[in-house]
Design an enzyme around this catalytic site. Sequence first.
Site, PDB file in Angstrom:
ATOM      1  N   ALA A 110      -3.966  14.990   5.206  1.00  0.00           N
ATOM      2  CA  ALA A 110      -3.680  13.750   5.943  1.00  0.00           C
ATOM      3  C   ALA A 110      -2.652  12.940   5.173  1.00  0.00           C
ATOM      4  O   ALA A 110      -2.767  12.777   3.963  1.00  0.00           O
ATOM      5  CB  ALA A 110      -4.963  12.937   6.084  1.00  0.00           C
TER       6      ALA A 110
ATOM      7  N   LYS B 272      -9.469  -0.428  -5.449  1.00  0.00           N
ATOM      8  CA  LYS B 272      -9.516   0.258  -4.157  1.00  0.00           C
ATOM      9  C   LYS B 272     -10.884   0.886  -3.953  1.00  0.00           C
ATOM     10  O   LYS B 272     -11.390   1.603  -4.824  1.00  0.00           O
ATOM     11  CB  LYS B 272      -8.427   1.343  -4.127  1.00  0.00           C
TER      12      LYS B 272
ATOM     13  N   LEU C 271      -4.775   9.452   7.878  1.00  0.00           N
ATOM     14  CA  LEU C 271      -6.059   8.752   7.987  1.00  0.00           C
ATOM     15  C   LEU C 271      -5.882   7.288   7.622  1.00  0.00           C
ATOM     16  O   LEU C 271      -5.164   7.002   6.653  1.00  0.00           O
ATOM     17  CB  LEU C 271      -7.102   9.412   7.085  1.00  0.00           C
TER      18      LEU C 271
ATOM     19  N   ASN D  15      -5.428   7.160  -6.026  1.00  0.00           N
ATOM     20  CA  ASN D  15      -6.138   8.413  -5.705  1.00  0.00           C
ATOM     21  C   ASN D  15      -5.395   9.637  -6.222  1.00  0.00           C
ATOM     22  O   ASN D  15      -5.035  10.539  -5.488  1.00  0.00           O
ATOM     23  CB  ASN D  15      -6.423   8.528  -4.197  1.00  0.00           C
TER      24      ASN D  15
ATOM     25  N   ASP E  77       1.542   2.710   3.532  1.00  0.00           N
ATOM     26  CA  ASP E  77       0.689   3.891   3.362  1.00  0.00           C
ATOM     27  C   ASP E  77       1.523   5.169   3.348  1.00  0.00           C
ATOM     28  O   ASP E  77       1.067   6.218   3.813  1.00  0.00           O
ATOM     29  CB  ASP E  77      -0.409   3.974   4.429  1.00  0.00           C
TER      30      ASP E  77
ATOM     31  N   HIS F 124       1.425   5.425  -1.765  1.00  0.00           N
ATOM     32  CA  HIS F 124       1.020   6.537  -2.632  1.00  0.00           C
ATOM     33  C   HIS F 124       2.278   7.096  -3.281  1.00  0.00           C
ATOM     34  O   HIS F 124       3.129   7.666  -2.585  1.00  0.00           O
ATOM     35  CB  HIS F 124       0.329   7.629  -1.814  1.00  0.00           C
ATOM     36  N   LEU F 125       2.372   6.931  -4.595  1.00  0.00           N
ATOM     37  CA  LEU F 125       3.564   7.440  -5.298  1.00  0.00           C
ATOM     38  C   LEU F 125       3.296   8.786  -5.959  1.00  0.00           C
ATOM     39  O   LEU F 125       4.222   9.412  -6.462  1.00  0.00           O
ATOM     40  CB  LEU F 125       4.046   6.430  -6.342  1.00  0.00           C
ATOM     41  N   ARG F 126       2.028   9.205  -5.992  1.00  0.00           N
ATOM     42  CA  ARG F 126       1.648  10.493  -6.599  1.00  0.00           C
ATOM     43  C   ARG F 126       2.032  10.532  -8.089  1.00  0.00           C
ATOM     44  O   ARG F 126       2.204   9.526  -8.715  1.00  0.00           O
ATOM     45  CB  ARG F 126       2.273  11.675  -5.836  1.00  0.00           C
TER      46      ARG F 126
ATOM     47  N   HIS G 149       2.946  14.639   1.152  1.00  0.00           N
ATOM     48  CA  HIS G 149       2.302  15.925   0.825  1.00  0.00           C
ATOM     49  C   HIS G 149       3.368  16.987   1.030  1.00  0.00           C
ATOM     50  O   HIS G 149       4.170  16.874   1.967  1.00  0.00           O
ATOM     51  CB  HIS G 149       1.146  16.215   1.792  1.00  0.00           C
TER      52      HIS G 149
ATOM     53  N   HIS H  58      -4.373  -0.384   6.033  1.00  0.00           N
ATOM     54  CA  HIS H  58      -3.872   0.430   7.156  1.00  0.00           C
ATOM     55  C   HIS H  58      -4.779   0.394   8.392  1.00  0.00           C
ATOM     56  O   HIS H  58      -5.337   1.405   8.800  1.00  0.00           O
ATOM     57  CB  HIS H  58      -3.611   1.879   6.732  1.00  0.00           C
TER      58      HIS H  58
ATOM     59  N   HIS I 201     -10.597   1.124   2.189  1.00  0.00           N
ATOM     60  CA  HIS I 201     -10.330   2.169   3.192  1.00  0.00           C
ATOM     61  C   HIS I 201     -11.493   2.092   4.165  1.00  0.00           C
ATOM     62  O   HIS I 201     -12.590   2.541   3.865  1.00  0.00           O
ATOM     63  CB  HIS I 201     -10.227   3.546   2.537  1.00  0.00           C
TER      64      HIS I 201
ATOM     65  N   HIS J 117       0.864  -1.200   0.000  1.00  0.00           N
ATOM     66  CA  HIS J 117       0.000   0.000   0.000  1.00  0.00           C
ATOM     67  C   HIS J 117       0.890   1.235   0.000  1.00  0.00           C
ATOM     68  O   HIS J 117       1.474   1.578   1.022  1.00  0.00           O
ATOM     69  CB  HIS J 117      -0.906   0.022   1.241  1.00  0.00           C
TER      70      HIS J 117
HETATM   71  C1  NCD Z   1      -3.580   9.162   1.982  1.00  0.00           C
HETATM   72  C2  NCD Z   1      -3.175  10.179   0.906  1.00  0.00           C
HETATM   73  O1  NCD Z   1      -2.639  11.229   1.260  1.00  0.00           O
HETATM   74  O2  NCD Z   1      -3.370   9.902  -0.269  1.00  0.00           O
HETATM   75  N1  NCD Z   1      -3.561   9.810   3.264  1.00  0.00           N
HETATM   76  C3  NCD Z   1      -3.427   9.216   4.465  1.00  0.00           C
HETATM   77  O3  NCD Z   1      -3.506   9.907   5.483  1.00  0.00           O
HETATM   78  N2  NCD Z   1      -3.209   7.936   4.584  1.00  0.00           N
HETATM   79  C4  NCD Z   1      -4.905   8.581   1.665  1.00  0.00           C
HETATM   80  C5  NCD Z   1      -5.250   7.366   2.456  1.00  0.00           C
HETATM   81  O4  NCD Z   1      -4.626   6.312   2.339  1.00  0.00           O
HETATM   82  O5  NCD Z   1      -6.183   7.446   3.267  1.00  0.00           O
HETATM   83 ZN    ZN Z   2      -3.249   5.120   1.661  1.00  0.00          ZN
END
Ligand code: NCD
Ligand code: ZN
Length: 357
Positions: free
Chosen positions: A269, A105, A225, A47, A253, A21-23, A257, A180, A142, A19
């Site tokens: 978050a 997802k 989150l 996302n 996770d 997030h690579l953006r 940001h 998560h 989620h 899990h």
């Molecule tokens: C994640 C994100 O920033 O994309 N944020 C987080 O707090 N974990 C989204 C997610 O996994 O809920």
């Molecule tokens: Zn996530």
Amino acid sequence: MALDPMLDQITLRQPDDWHVHLRDGAMLQAVVGSTARVFRRAIVMPNLRPPITTVEAAEAYRKRILSALPDGIPFTPLMTAYLTEDFASDVLERGYREDVFTAAKFYPAHATTNSAAGVSDLRAINGLLETMERIGMPLLVHGEETDSDVDIFDREAFFIERHLVPLMNRYPHLRVVMEHITTQEAVQFVETGGANLAATITPHHLHINRNAMFSGGFRSDFYCLPVAKRERHRLALRRAVTGGQPCFFLGTDSAPHSRAAKESACGCAGIFNAPHALESYAEVFEQEGVLDRLEAFASEYGPAFYGLPLNNTSITLIRRAQVVPAIFEGQIDAGSFEYLVPFHAGEMLGWTVSLDQ
Ligand code: NCD
Ligand code: ZN
């Protein structure tokens, strides 16, 4: 897994991150190397803005990830579909059969970052869930109630009772990963939920409880989150990861940001833990006296659940203390950087990933 007699180094099968997030764009460029230098594969969250809702978008995103990789690093991004109420079942099935989508997802609408296009009413995706159950495609959840009357610290437990239990009763053969998890309730639910249910657990939820967000002021770097909970939940998560149960596996996770986005009046978050994620988990396993169980959690239970082969490469952790930098400088191109606050910023970790594999 080779445990040195003096225990000053551990060589383990190379792990995967189930899990992350690579953006995209500059942020992708800045962060992808941190994940790829340690993890052989990763389940990449969809996302983005706009979210990944077509096979073509996932293929194009996969290409962007591969071309952002530092030279010579072997890394396989495993793509996910972002479920929406008007996602077509045949598109989802085609993406899965063509090996573009590894999983899908499910974000409850407005539960977290970039989830506005998520699902408001689970009944609206019955057709998708039926298809996924039939073809064996994992549903990644989620798990938070979005009803604003529910206290934020209770949202995971409510989600299980209100939505996940009925969903799993309706689709008993659907393969589900609760992403998560953060509570004792979720740990209990997953460990008694049968072979089709598993969960990922992040490093930060093993290290911090909710006090971290309020220690001497408001600390948005620890806001993510699902939000970190009370100490008893953190302890339940530590027991879960160190207990040697295949239903719990590694998913960082890591959610970068920019500092400006974290430190604004409505801070985002997400905790960026990719640079030291493996060391962070190792610390937990060592503190709990079960370093010999790290490999199964990090490198075996995930592929087993997903029905994928184990990696045949290895990675070595050396017992060498390191101080995590206060700021992570992610290189975007020759002259520009993305500055991020990494998890464990300024703290000492006891293990270091060896870079000369
Ligand atoms: C994640 C994100 O920033 O994309 N944020 C987080 O707090 N974990 C989204 C997610 O996994 O809920
Ligand atoms: Zn996530």
